[in-house]
Design a protein around this motif. Structure first.
Motif, PDB file in Angstrom:
ATOM      1  N   ILE A 198      14.904   9.720  -3.758  1.00 45.15           N
ATOM      2  CA  ILE A 198      13.307   9.109  -3.525  1.00 45.15           C
ATOM      3  C   ILE A 198      12.967   8.039  -2.620  1.00 45.15           C
ATOM      4  O   ILE A 198      12.685   7.946  -1.613  1.00 45.15           O
ATOM      5  CB  ILE A 198      12.752   8.212  -4.554  1.00 45.15           C
ATOM      6  N   ASP A 199      14.025   6.936  -1.341  1.00 46.66           N
ATOM      7  CA  ASP A 199      14.564   6.542  -0.585  1.00 46.66           C
ATOM      8  C   ASP A 199      14.246   6.885   0.572  1.00 46.66           C
ATOM      9  O   ASP A 199      13.656   6.879   1.528  1.00 46.66           O
ATOM     10  CB  ASP A 199      15.751   5.602  -0.986  1.00 46.66           C
ATOM     11  N   ALA A 200      15.186   8.614   0.178  1.00 45.20           N
ATOM     12  CA  ALA A 200      15.008   9.640   1.008  1.00 45.20           C
ATOM     13  C   ALA A 200      13.770  10.751   2.271  1.00 45.20           C
ATOM     14  O   ALA A 200      13.384  11.301   2.725  1.00 45.20           O
ATOM     15  CB  ALA A 200      16.389  10.787   1.326  1.00 45.20           C
ATOM     16  N   GLY A 201      12.878  10.016   0.901  1.00 42.57           N
ATOM     17  CA  GLY A 201      11.553  10.973   1.407  1.00 42.57           C
ATOM     18  C   GLY A 201      11.185  11.519   0.245  1.00 42.57           C
ATOM     19  O   GLY A 201       9.993  12.284   0.092  1.00 42.57           O
ATOM     20  N   GLU A 202      11.811  12.262  -1.066  1.00 34.50           N
ATOM     21  CA  GLU A 202      12.127  13.227  -1.733  1.00 34.50           C
ATOM     22  C   GLU A 202      11.055  13.140  -2.964  1.00 34.50           C
ATOM     23  O   GLU A 202      10.505  11.677  -3.415  1.00 34.50           O
ATOM     24  CB  GLU A 202      12.533  13.896  -1.947  1.00 34.50           C
ATOM     25  N   ARG A 203       9.860  14.037  -3.466  1.00 28.03           N
ATOM     26  CA  ARG A 203       8.748  13.933  -4.473  1.00 28.03           C
ATOM     27  C   ARG A 203       9.547  13.536  -5.567  1.00 28.03           C
ATOM     28  O   ARG A 203      10.266  14.624  -6.232  1.00 28.03           O
ATOM     29  CB  ARG A 203       7.824  15.178  -3.915  1.00 28.03           C
ATOM     30  N   PRO A 204       9.055  12.632  -6.537  1.00 33.54           N
ATOM     31  CA  PRO A 204       9.371  12.455  -7.806  1.00 33.54           C
ATOM     32  C   PRO A 204       9.547  13.527  -8.408  1.00 33.54           C
ATOM     33  O   PRO A 204      10.979  13.587  -9.405  1.00 33.54           O
ATOM     34  CB  PRO A 204       8.734  10.792  -8.312  1.00 33.54           C
ATOM     35  N   ALA A 205       8.467  14.658  -8.587  1.00 27.07           N
ATOM     36  CA  ALA A 205       8.632  15.642  -9.841  1.00 27.07           C
ATOM     37  C   ALA A 205      10.037  16.409  -8.593  1.00 27.07           C
ATOM     38  O   ALA A 205      10.057  17.214  -9.679  1.00 27.07           O
ATOM     39  CB  ALA A 205       7.330  16.720  -9.443  1.00 27.07           C
ATOM     40  N   ARG A 206       9.836  16.412  -8.354  1.00 31.24           N
ATOM     41  CA  ARG A 206      10.439  17.652  -7.134  1.00 31.24           C
ATOM     42  C   ARG A 206      12.150  17.027  -7.426  1.00 31.24           C
ATOM     43  O   ARG A 206      13.038  18.310  -8.480  1.00 31.24           O
ATOM     44  CB  ARG A 206      10.803  17.889  -6.009  1.00 31.24           C
TER      45      ARG A 206
ATOM     46  N   LEU B   7      13.640  15.499 -10.261  1.00 29.04           N
ATOM     47  CA  LEU B   7      13.566  15.340 -11.559  1.00 29.04           C
ATOM     48  C   LEU B   7      13.647  17.222 -11.838  1.00 29.04           C
ATOM     49  O   LEU B   7      14.411  17.430 -12.551  1.00 29.04           O
ATOM     50  CB  LEU B   7      12.822  14.871 -12.727  1.00 29.04           C
ATOM     51  N   ARG B   8      13.020  17.710 -11.319  1.00 30.03           N
ATOM     52  CA  ARG B   8      13.066  18.823 -11.763  1.00 30.03           C
ATOM     53  C   ARG B   8      14.454  20.253 -11.660  1.00 30.03           C
ATOM     54  O   ARG B   8      14.267  20.296 -11.481  1.00 30.03           O
ATOM     55  CB  ARG B   8      12.155  19.733 -10.931  1.00 30.03           C
ATOM     56  N   GLU B   9      14.474  19.138  -9.874  1.00 26.23           N
ATOM     57  CA  GLU B   9      16.546  20.581  -9.730  1.00 26.23           C
ATOM     58  C   GLU B   9      17.097  18.893 -10.250  1.00 26.23           C
ATOM     59  O   GLU B   9      18.159  20.063 -10.549  1.00 26.23           O
ATOM     60  CB  GLU B   9      15.495  19.558  -7.988  1.00 26.23           C
TER      61      GLU B   9
ATOM     62  N   GLU C 187      21.318   8.495  -8.074  1.00 27.93           N
ATOM     63  CA  GLU C 187      21.007   9.151  -7.546  1.00 27.93           C
ATOM     64  C   GLU C 187      19.712   9.834  -7.187  1.00 27.93           C
ATOM     65  O   GLU C 187      18.851  10.273  -6.517  1.00 27.93           O
ATOM     66  CB  GLU C 187      21.874  10.498  -7.931  1.00 27.93           C
ATOM     67  N   PHE C 188      19.025   9.822  -8.524  1.00 31.89           N
ATOM     68  CA  PHE C 188      17.287   9.784  -8.397  1.00 31.89           C
ATOM     69  C   PHE C 188      17.097   8.190  -7.740  1.00 31.89           C
ATOM     70  O   PHE C 188      16.078   8.906  -6.496  1.00 31.89           O
ATOM     71  CB  PHE C 188      16.828   9.333  -9.235  1.00 31.89           C
ATOM     72  N   GLN C 189      17.041   7.506  -7.046  1.00 35.24           N
ATOM     73  CA  GLN C 189      16.266   6.435  -6.141  1.00 35.24           C
ATOM     74  C   GLN C 189      16.817   6.954  -5.008  1.00 35.24           C
ATOM     75  O   GLN C 189      16.109   6.574  -3.756  1.00 35.24           O
ATOM     76  CB  GLN C 189      17.235   5.316  -6.638  1.00 35.24           C
ATOM     77  N   SER C 190      17.975   7.315  -4.190  1.00 39.80           N
ATOM     78  CA  SER C 190      18.480   7.773  -2.780  1.00 39.80           C
ATOM     79  C   SER C 190      17.012   8.553  -2.458  1.00 39.80           C
ATOM     80  O   SER C 190      17.597   9.298  -1.674  1.00 39.80           O
ATOM     81  CB  SER C 190      20.351   7.457  -3.366  1.00 39.80           C
TER      82      SER C 190
END
Length: 120
Positions: A101-109, A111-113, A96-99
């Motif tokens: 990130i691949d969609a363009g979301e920032r890692p910090a955001r 993780l927070r969500e 889920e995390f990787q998908s």
């Protein structure tokens, strides 16, 4: 950041750069506008980005500068998030995390969500 947090950021920026000094009403409007752009950046990271910007630049800081620098100053605990073991230990599904990130979301955001606190 929330508008209140952006106001803190802008107040600190104005101490470093007189070009950012504004009347309270205008600063509040500015904080609201910046907060829309910087919603996924924490105040802590924003302050670090502000310091980094003024170490290297003489031009006034803009929201795009904070956003661009945010990834560079994100604490090590977030940079480690690309390890699936680390993610799993913190209750995050690596796929889920990787998908996201691949969609363009920032890692910090992401993780927070997903509930990973900033003090991990």
């Amino acid at each position: 950041m929330t508008p209140r947090e952006v106001n803190v950021l802008l107040t600190n920026a104005a101490l470093l750069d007189a070009r950012l000094r504004r009347e309270p009403e205008e600063r509040a409007q500015m904080a609201t506008a910046w907060a829309q752009i910087l919603a996924d950046v924490s105040l802590e990271v924003g302050m670090a980005a502000l310091q980094q910007h003024y170490r290297e630049e003489t031009r006034p800081i803009m929201p795009a500068d904070i956003a661009a620098l945010a990834d560079a100053v994100t604490p090590d605990r977030v940079r480690l998030a690309d390890g699936s073991d680390w993610l799993t230990r913190h209750g995050v599904n690596p796929a889920e995390f990787q998908s996201r990130i691949d969609a363009g979301e920032r890692p910090a955001r992401v993780l927070r969500e997903l509930g990973v606190s900033g003090d991990v």
